[in-house]
Design an enzyme around this catalytic site. Structure first.
Site, PDB file in Angstrom:
ATOM      1  N   ASP A 166      -6.746   1.143   1.050  1.00  0.00           N
ATOM      2  CA  ASP A 166      -6.799   1.247   2.510  1.00  0.00           C
ATOM      3  C   ASP A 166      -8.188   0.820   2.978  1.00  0.00           C
ATOM      4  OD1 ASP A 166      -8.461   3.348   1.840  1.00  0.00           O
ATOM      5  OD2 ASP A 166      -7.358   4.865   2.953  1.00  0.00           O
ATOM      6  N   LYS A 194       0.827  -1.205   0.000  1.00  0.00           N
ATOM      7  CA  LYS A 194       0.000   0.000   0.000  1.00  0.00           C
ATOM      8  C   LYS A 194       0.864   1.259   0.000  1.00  0.00           C
ATOM      9  CE  LYS A 194      -2.075   1.774   3.611  1.00  0.00           C
ATOM     10  NZ  LYS A 194      -2.951   2.048   4.768  1.00  0.00           N
TER      11      LYS A 194
END
Length: 214
Positions: A142, A124
């Site tokens: 997320d 991420k």
């Protein structure tokens, strides 16, 4: 989890997002690729606002790997001690700064594989840096994106990886660059976890979520 929306619905959703905010921006403050990388690494299990408050003074004195190393771990901790998990994050920032200084001539690499070898940098974080700094259409999934993707059917999936793939596969290419920012902002301010603000939602008529609020 809603079923996956079709192409026409997704195209209309992102057409509306684009019309509302053509150039969405990430909310983490930074001045270069290195400070963006550090800010994103610090933001795990913390708010962007909290990270920004801690890093404004930090980045004035340590905006390169070499300056971060000169500041030292204890000096870094003094700046970030209001952020959750600050001790482990400080260790990671010092380690990644040393690797960047010694192996990459102080520059942040522009490949996901290279970024993910750095301490404290997962997929991420790497995708955020690739998207925001290098303008690569990487999708950083997320909790907000995972929720919005599944709730709306824009990008349905049971894991972060499948949602990331669904975004890449199903969102038209002209919207890929800013897709994750639109989804994050929508999840942060409208499609919130509890009592989503459906009455203020741009895409309410296209969203299959059954428990819409008034």
């Amino acid at each position: 989890m809603a079923s996956q929306l079709d192409y026409h619905a997704i195209h209309e959703i992102f057409t509306r997002f684009h019309a509302s905010e053509p150039e969405p921006k990430g909310e983490l403050e930074h001045v270069n690729a290195f400070t963006l990388l550090v800010a994103v690494a610090l933001s795990a299990q913390a708010t962007d606002a909290g990270v920004n408050k801690a890093t404004r003074a930090l980045f004035k004195i340590a905006d390169t790997p070499e300056k971060m190393l000169a500041l030292g771990e204890d000096g870094l901790i003094e700046h970030i001690k209001t952020i959750g998990l600050f001790r482990q994050k400080a260790k990671n920032v010092m380690k990644l700064s040393r690797i960047l200084a010694e192996d990459y001539e102080g520059q942040v690499p522009s490949s996901r594989a290279a970024l993910m070898t750095l301490p404290g940098v997962g997929r991420k974080t790497a995708n955020v840096v690739l998207n925001m700094w290098f303008h690569f259409p990487a999708q950083a999934v997320d909790t907000h994106i995972f929720r919005v993707g599944n709730r709306t059917g824009i990008a349905a999936g049971k894991t972060v990886e499948t949602v990331e793939r669904a975004i890449e596969d199903n969102i038209p290419v002209e919207f890929q660059q800013h897709a994750h920012h639109w989804l994050i902002l929508h999840g942060r301010y409208i499609c919130v976890a509890r009592k989503p603000k459906c009455g203020a939602c741009l895409i309410r008529d296209l969203c299959p979520y059954e428990e819409k609020t008034l």
